[in-house]
Design an enzyme around this catalytic site. Structure first.
Site: not given
Length: 228
Positions: A129, A156
């Site tokens: 992400s 992430k």
């Protein structure tokens, strides 16, 4: 025929990625924690099911052993399983988020490496992400600037770094991470909005079907490489 394993594939982006890859002729294994939901998803797709909880070493080992016994190799691995971990920011929540989003990548990758090494075109894709991109979260023109999910973002960042480090340590296997785009899934239901998972799955599919000369160690979205 390419043999593909997708974690967290009983819904959302993982499910749509499985659908796309099946259409391209892949033998797809749907990995899911819940046997009932996983079997239902696999049946709906015409895929195969393996019970796989990325936080459970024994289930990870048995899932890869089952694929090894049936196929003898793995061509594509998609790390899709993930949790948001919003709400309370505390130690137990942090451990849960990182166990799923980061340590889970290590567990599954390490179990899969022997099978990937038997592939003529081994590829690993991490659904990461841009919420974990230093560039994005510090750029007022980006939506990530206003997003406050610290544990998810940090996990992430780690997921993307793991992908890059695996690309360096395993030069015979392509490892790439991606930002799939803001997608309407169970993960984003609290926020609302987002595009259909089938659209976001296209970037996963593109990176999962790279040729032998394709890039490795990158972080991309649908437009190409992203700074992070």
């Amino acid at each position: 025929m390419s043999v593909t394993l997708i974690t967290g594939a009983n819904k959302g982006i993982g499910f749509e990625t499985a659908r796309h890859l099946l259409e391209l002729g892949h033998a797809v294994y749907v990995g899911a924690r819940d046997v009932g939901r996983g079997e239902k998803a696999a049946a709906a797709l015409g895929a195969r099911f393996v019970q796989l909880d990325v936080t459970d070493d024994a289930l990870v080992t048995s899932a890869l052993a089952a694929i090894d016994a049936a196929e003898g190799r793995l061509d594509v691995l998609v790390h899709n399983a993930g949790i948001l971990g919003d709400g309370v920011t505390d130690g137990p929540t942090a451990l849960r988020v990182f166990d799923t989003n980061v340590v889970g990548i290590v567990r599954v990758t390490e179990a899969a490496l022997p099978l990937l090494r038997r592939s003529a075109n081994p590829t690993v894709v991490t659904v990461s992400s841009s919420a974990g991109s230093f560039w994005a979260v510090n750029n007022p023109e980006r939506p990530e600037f206003h997003l406050s999910v610290p544990l998810y973002s940090a996990s992430k960042t780690a997921a993307t770094m793991l992908t890059v480090q695996y690309a360096k340590s395993q030069p015979g296997i392509r490892f790439n991470a991606l930002e799939p785009g803001f997608t309407a899934t169970d993960l984003t239901a609290a926020v609302g909005g987002g595009r259909p998972a089938a659209e976001s799955a296209r970037t996963v599919v593109r990176l999962a079907t790279l040729g032998v000369d394709g890039p490795t160690g990158t972080f991309q979205d649908e437009a190409g490489e992203l700074p992070w």
